[in-house]
Motif scaffolding. Sequence first.
Motif, mmCIF file in Angstrom:
data_model
loop_
_atom_site.group_PDB
_atom_site.id
_atom_site.type_symbol
_atom_site.label_atom_id
_atom_site.label_comp_id
_atom_site.label_asym_id
_atom_site.label_seq_id
_atom_site.Cartn_x
_atom_site.Cartn_y
_atom_site.Cartn_z
ATOM 1 N N THR A 114 -17.520 96.091 62.522
ATOM 2 C CA THR A 114 -18.428 95.199 61.802
ATOM 3 C C THR A 114 -19.460 94.607 62.758
ATOM 4 O OG1 THR A 114 -16.845 93.397 62.072
ATOM 5 C CG2 THR A 114 -16.759 94.643 60.015
ATOM 6 N N ILE A 115 -20.533 94.082 62.191
ATOM 7 C CA ILE A 115 -21.656 93.598 63.000
ATOM 8 C C ILE A 115 -21.644 92.090 63.152
ATOM 9 C CG2 ILE A 115 -24.180 93.556 63.180
ATOM 10 C CD1 ILE A 115 -24.219 96.093 61.473
ATOM 11 N N ILE A 116 -21.251 91.380 62.100
ATOM 12 C CA ILE A 116 -21.363 89.926 62.058
ATOM 13 C C ILE A 116 -19.996 89.264 62.204
ATOM 14 C CG2 ILE A 116 -22.078 87.951 60.668
ATOM 15 C CD1 ILE A 116 -24.401 89.565 61.548
ATOM 16 N N GLU A 117 -19.946 88.176 62.953
ATOM 17 C CA GLU A 117 -18.761 87.318 63.010
ATOM 18 C C GLU A 117 -19.186 85.904 62.625
ATOM 19 O OE1 GLU A 117 -15.998 85.371 66.460
ATOM 20 O OE2 GLU A 117 -16.012 87.578 66.370
ATOM 21 N N VAL A 118 -18.435 85.293 61.718
ATOM 22 C CA VAL A 118 -18.750 83.947 61.240
ATOM 23 C C VAL A 118 -17.610 83.014 61.628
ATOM 24 C CG1 VAL A 118 -19.356 82.532 59.240
ATOM 25 C CG2 VAL A 118 -19.996 84.956 59.303
ATOM 26 N N ARG A 119 -17.942 81.885 62.239
ATOM 27 C CA ARG A 119 -16.918 80.899 62.582
ATOM 28 C C ARG A 119 -17.597 79.571 62.873
ATOM 29 N NH1 ARG A 119 -17.333 83.410 67.781
ATOM 30 N NH2 ARG A 119 -17.759 81.852 69.402
ATOM 31 N N GLU A 120 -16.799 78.514 62.882
ATOM 32 C CA GLU A 120 -17.307 77.194 63.244
ATOM 33 C C GLU A 120 -17.166 76.998 64.752
ATOM 34 O OE1 GLU A 120 -15.031 74.555 60.750
ATOM 35 O OE2 GLU A 120 -16.671 74.435 59.298
ATOM 36 N N ASP A 121 -18.187 76.419 65.339
ATOM 37 C CA ASP A 121 -18.169 76.234 66.794
ATOM 38 C C ASP A 121 -19.145 75.127 67.156
ATOM 39 O OD1 ASP A 121 -17.741 76.573 69.525
ATOM 40 O OD2 ASP A 121 -17.693 78.771 69.357
ATOM 41 N N PHE A 122 -19.028 74.667 68.401
ATOM 42 C CA PHE A 122 -19.972 73.681 68.921
ATOM 43 C C PHE A 122 -21.224 74.411 69.403
ATOM 44 C CE2 PHE A 122 -16.004 71.286 69.258
ATOM 45 C CZ PHE A 122 -16.393 70.053 68.749
ATOM 46 N N MET A 123 -22.369 74.045 68.840
ATOM 47 C CA MET A 123 -23.612 74.751 69.124
ATOM 48 C C MET A 123 -24.616 73.837 69.817
ATOM 49 S SD MET A 123 -22.619 77.584 67.904
ATOM 50 C CE MET A 123 -24.127 78.485 68.209
ATOM 51 N N LEU A 124 -25.383 74.451 70.739
ATOM 52 C CA LEU A 124 -26.387 73.729 71.524
ATOM 53 C C LEU A 124 -27.729 74.438 71.437
ATOM 54 C CD1 LEU A 124 -24.227 73.242 74.725
ATOM 55 C CD2 LEU A 124 -25.112 71.356 73.382
ATOM 56 N N SER A 125 -28.790 73.698 71.601
ATOM 57 C CA SER A 125 -30.112 74.299 71.682
ATOM 58 C C SER A 125 -30.206 75.152 72.944
ATOM 59 C CB SER A 125 -31.185 73.212 71.709
ATOM 60 O OG SER A 125 -32.417 73.739 72.143
ATOM 61 N N PRO A 126 -30.847 76.339 72.887
ATOM 62 C CA PRO A 126 -30.981 77.161 74.100
ATOM 63 C C PRO A 126 -31.793 76.470 75.187
ATOM 64 C CG PRO A 126 -32.351 78.020 72.313
ATOM 65 C CD PRO A 126 -31.456 76.976 71.710
ATOM 66 N N ALA A 127 -32.609 75.474 74.808
ATOM 67 C CA ALA A 127 -33.371 74.722 75.804
ATOM 68 C C ALA A 127 -32.522 73.682 76.512
ATOM 69 C CB ALA A 127 -34.576 74.049 75.135
ATOM 70 N N GLY A 128 -31.311 73.438 76.014
ATOM 71 C CA GLY A 128 -30.424 72.465 76.633
ATOM 72 C C GLY A 128 -30.823 71.030 76.414
ATOM 73 N N ASP A 129 -31.596 70.769 75.347
ATOM 74 C CA ASP A 129 -32.089 69.410 75.118
ATOM 75 C C ASP A 129 -31.471 68.760 73.885
ATOM 76 O OD1 ASP A 129 -33.213 71.026 73.230
ATOM 77 O OD2 ASP A 129 -35.293 70.442 73.615
ATOM 78 N N SER A 130 -30.234 69.171 73.535
ATOM 79 C CA SER A 130 -29.591 68.609 72.349
ATOM 80 C C SER A 130 -28.114 68.375 72.622
ATOM 81 C CB SER A 130 -29.760 69.549 71.153
ATOM 82 O OG SER A 130 -29.037 70.763 71.365
ATOM 83 N N GLN A 131 -27.508 67.538 71.778
ATOM 84 C CA GLN A 131 -26.075 67.314 71.850
ATOM 85 C C GLN A 131 -25.356 68.409 71.055
ATOM 86 O OE1 GLN A 131 -24.525 64.926 73.678
ATOM 87 N NE2 GLN A 131 -26.577 64.416 74.447
ATOM 88 N N PRO A 132 -24.109 68.739 71.445
ATOM 89 C CA PRO A 132 -23.364 69.761 70.704
ATOM 90 C C PRO A 132 -23.188 69.372 69.232
ATOM 91 C CG PRO A 132 -22.296 69.274 72.792
ATOM 92 C CD PRO A 132 -23.359 68.238 72.611
#
Length: 671
Positions: free
Chosen positions: A4-22
């Motif tokens: 399969t191509i897609i995986e869906v799950r909940e996770d802590f995500m951040l901006s690629p610029a590193g200027d946001s909170q998780p």
Amino acid sequence: MEDTIIEVREDFMLSPAGDSQPTFRTAHFLKPIANSIDKPSFVFNPSFSSYEFEPKEWQLKIHFNGWRYPHKKWVCWVDELKQKYESVWKKAGIFEAITSTKCKIKKNQDLVYGVVEKWCCESNTFVFSFGEATITLEDVRVLGGYSLFGDPVFTPLEDDEMKEVEKKLILARQVKSKSKKGVAPSTSMWMDIFINKGSEIEHEAFLATWLSIFVFPHKLNLVKSSLFPVAIHLARGNQIALAPAVLASLYKDLSLFKESIVGLEKCSLKGVRFPLELEVNLRSPFYLVQIWVWERFQNLQPQPKLINNGDHVLLKWDMVKGLEIDNVRLALDSAVDDFLWRSYVGYADKCGVFYPIDECWIPFKKDLNKEMLSFVTCLRVSELVGFDSIEQYLPHRVSMQFGMDQDVPSYVPRFNETKNIAWENYCRPISDRAFYFPSRFFEADVTARYTKWWKKSVLGRGDFVDNIVRRKRSVRSRKHTPHEVPPEFLTKLDDNVTFGKSCDDGSSPELLKNVPSENSVQDGFKADENIDADAPSSLTPKLNNLTPLVLVEYCKPVLEEKKCVGIINESNQLLSQFSSAEYEDFKQILPLQKPVTEENIELSRGVLEDEAKDENESIEERLSSDRISQTGTQGESYSYLSEENIVELELRISRLEIVLTKLKMERFGQN
């Protein structure tokens, strides 16, 4: 396990610029994903992905054979046949690719060199300070207009009628020039044979010309007979998957470009100089690399032209002059806020790829149309089958370019034993029961563990950004006694690499003398010399009898594990010496040529001492000559050393310390 191509799950995500909170949310990732960041399947080699090029200082000439400006004769031919064959071209999926050849993309060479610095041959991606990115099938489809679907480029001709057309094309190709007998016609001569001549094979000849000039060009500007079967299929409306083949050629040329200069850099660091200019022939439509940069980097983008609603995207850049940028390196590395991960959603109706306004899940087997399938195909890890190479396609490393979130990419095994196996991998069935399409307005993020992995793999390895932006290339290689080019370096390069000076009069260039090699290197002919692409190897001059450099290892028996490595010539003169660690690196370019002889050991030890003296005297002389003081006092002089001199001195001092350490070990047995 399902592919399969897609995986869906909940996770802590951040901006690629590193200027946001998780942010803890549901995320959509491209597979495969690494299980751990402690033992990553792939680690970037910073010494390979961060070399900095100074084109003006290299004995290097890059020939962009696929970067052709359209001739007036060609433009007229396109317009003439378009009226008759437009429906056939659209059926074959080549209409946009043909009509876009009327554009003239002005070359910005500094920009091209700058982005090639970032290319990583192991991953087929550009390694920027803010993440990985690359030219994908989506880019080739949108910018080049090439089809993702159809038969492979190596598909044979099926029936007698097609084979008869091929014979007629081959016969036309063998027509003799008035000035040069027995050679294949140039593309210009070829067009003269067919334009307004009413030939029954004019359409096939036209498509063969298009393929030979703009898609898979020959370095000598000839019509390639190997492309006749492809042209014959396309003339009948049969789809050929040109997009994967074109992308494979781009990947190959990017790696060839990068490896050639890295090889030169490594040789120069060892004091090796090339006596003749190195020429590299790039045989892909390399202008797509520059257009990719313009589409993605807002800070490097010139003002595009306004185009009509139905015009191809490439027309935006027709005759557009690139920006003059003082420091391309700095502009690329500081572009974290200027990089467009999804640059085509603004004109989604022109792209032929599905970019919905709202995110959605669509069942795969019955509801996906061609535009949706194009998007899905761009997301799948696969093998790209070209004419002369098979390249790995790894979109899961650049998920954000498709509006998908990014996690740590996993290793992907190769399926490239044969062209057929690789093609089956590209065309394998899709296992996903339904497919996720992100909103065209969605901005993807990275996982917290990806941020940690990225800092560890790239940013943490020798301060990646500082190395790129601030590090000055040492001028040490220009101060050393020149060494001749190692013959083994030639065997590592592609047949698209030539040693010699270009000859405007078409004559053979001056060749390297005395290099024995079975894989002889072609010298550079003028394009309109019309040498047959299928000519025998007798047209390829041999390089033989180069005075060899011999690597010698020497050490005392009691210091068996403490080796010091040197280079001597046939006169037993020590040209240079290296530490064992440097030797391991240098072996990749200059393998051991001859066995160690006993008579070389004592000689090398003595020369080491002499060279240490010379090295020490040389440093003192440079310190004396490089001191500049505005007040005339010696105490202030060091602060006015140039940055290049400081770097050079540090390298020479470090090298001297190694030499002195080895001398102490030889004399006193000290560790």
